[in-house]
Design an enzyme around this catalytic site. Structure first.
Site, PDB file in Angstrom:
ATOM      1  N   ARG A 237     -39.113 -16.387-113.985  1.00  0.00           N
ATOM      2  CA  ARG A 237     -38.579 -15.104-114.093  1.00  0.00           C
ATOM      3  C   ARG A 237     -37.653 -14.533-113.568  1.00  0.00           C
ATOM      4  NH1 ARG A 237     -43.648 -14.780-114.939  1.00  0.00           N
ATOM      5  NH2 ARG A 237     -45.375 -13.993-113.439  1.00  0.00           N
ATOM      6  N   GLU A 266     -37.988  -5.696-115.695  1.00  0.00           N
ATOM      7  CA  GLU A 266     -38.104  -5.213-116.966  1.00  0.00           C
ATOM      8  C   GLU A 266     -38.528  -3.669-116.860  1.00  0.00           C
ATOM      9  OE1 GLU A 266     -40.720  -9.126-117.410  1.00  0.00           O
ATOM     10  OE2 GLU A 266     -38.905 -10.197-117.784  1.00  0.00           O
ATOM     11  N   HIS A 284     -39.473 -11.067-122.957  1.00  0.00           N
ATOM     12  CA  HIS A 284     -40.966 -11.198-121.500  1.00  0.00           C
ATOM     13  C   HIS A 284     -42.374 -11.941-122.624  1.00  0.00           C
ATOM     14  CE1 HIS A 284     -42.265 -11.714-117.598  1.00  0.00           C
ATOM     15  NE2 HIS A 284     -42.544 -12.728-118.143  1.00  0.00           N
TER      16      HIS A 284
END
Length: 319
Positions: A237, A266, A284
């Site tokens: 993360r 993000e 991601h």
């Protein structure tokens, strides 16, 4: 109009990572998407008590306020292995059980982690840009570092971390790991301090869970401990890494480079990170394969179906 013949299911938002799951849920249950409401709070006040199961994903979690407002809630099925955006403690306090999608994404995340490691250390993306710019006509690309035989430090030796270690072993990498407690059944050396692991390794691979407990676990001190010949790779993360400290370290050439699949905010990536040719930036995408997303969707559906039929989840997370 509501369908009284099918179990009622509430979705926090559209399941954009895998739309077929949403279609499958819509076909099997009396579904409603909370994000489609102009006034979600008013809808919950009016209809919220009729939904015993809530489906969430990485984009749309479930905080304590939402959980408390759903008076009839009994279970939350989360699309994703990481569930840091679901307040499990608040759910447990209310008697609500939570599931995630473990194991089914281990291989694809580990594959990408190794690919990102190789790209970062060998400069694959940078060399591809070098060719496209026409710079090869002016001279050879810079020398890079070898991957095989390097020292790999893994922060977080859970299911995914162990799968990465298996692949790294094929590259004859020397492996040590950091976790709060030693992991049973592994032969890799356990380091009690992440700083000490960073000092030892050539590449620090971050695979810990997100959430408040691990925020900025990879601190300025850890990044500095890596040193100018070592690399950082993060597939966990974005919150786990202190991005400002990382940017400073890259500017001051305190580390050799970084490979990042995740970011603190993000999809907004700090512009400063885009300036470094020794940093690989991915959107991601570690679990982003057709095979893995289908397996994740199937597991979410199985959790929902199991709860409605038996009152139990297939893959409950620890309360």
């Amino acid at each position: 109009m509501t369908n009284t013949h099918r179990p009622a299911l509430l979705l926090t938002g559209h399941i954009t990572p895998h739309p077929p799951l949403e279609a499958q849920l819509m076909a099997a249950f009396d579904c409603h998407v909370l994000a489609d409401e102009a006034d979600p709070a008013a809808f919950i006040a009016r209809e919220g008590s009729r939904y015993p199961v809530l489906v969430t994903s990485g984009k749309n979690g479930a905080n304590a306020e939402l959980i408390a407002s759903l008076k009839g809630l009994k279970a939350i099925a989360h699309f994703g292995v990481g569930y840091d955006n679901v307040d499990v403690a608040a759910a447990s306090k209310q008697g609500v059980v939570v599931s995630n999608t473990p194991d089914v994404l281990n291989d694809c995340v580990a594959d990408l982690a190794m690919g990102l490691l190789i790209d970062t250390v060998r400069g694959l993306s940078a060399s591809e840009r070098f060719v496209r710019r026409g710079d090869w006509l002016k001279g050879n690309f810079r020398l890079t570092s070898r991957v095989s035989g390097k020292k790999l430090g893994i922060a977080g030796l859970g299911r995914i971390g162990r799968t990465i270690a298996k692949r790294a072993s094929g590259f004859d990498m020397d492996i040590r790991y950091y976790s709060r407690n030693p992991v049973a059944g592994v032969t890799f050396q356990h380091e009690k301090s992440l700083v000490e692991l960073a000092k030892w390794c050539d590449v620090l691979m971050v695979v810990v869970s997100g959430g408040p407990a691990t925020k900025h676990l990879v601190s300025a001190e850890v990044i500095e401990a890596l040193g100018p010949q070592s690399f950082l790779v993060n597939v966990s993360r974005g919150s786990v890494v202190d991005e400002e400290a990382l940017i400073r370290a890259l500017k001051d050439k305190q580390i050799a480079g970084a490979g990042l699949d995740v970011f603190a905010d993000e999809p907004r990536v700090p512009a400063a990170l885009m300036e470094f040719d020794n940093v690989v930036l991915l959107p991601h995408m570690a679990s982003g394969t057709h095979e893995t997303r289908k397996a994740m969707g199937d597991l979410v559906f199985a959790n929902v179906q199991s709860f409605f039929e038996t009152g139990k989840l297939v893959t409950p997370v620890p309360a």
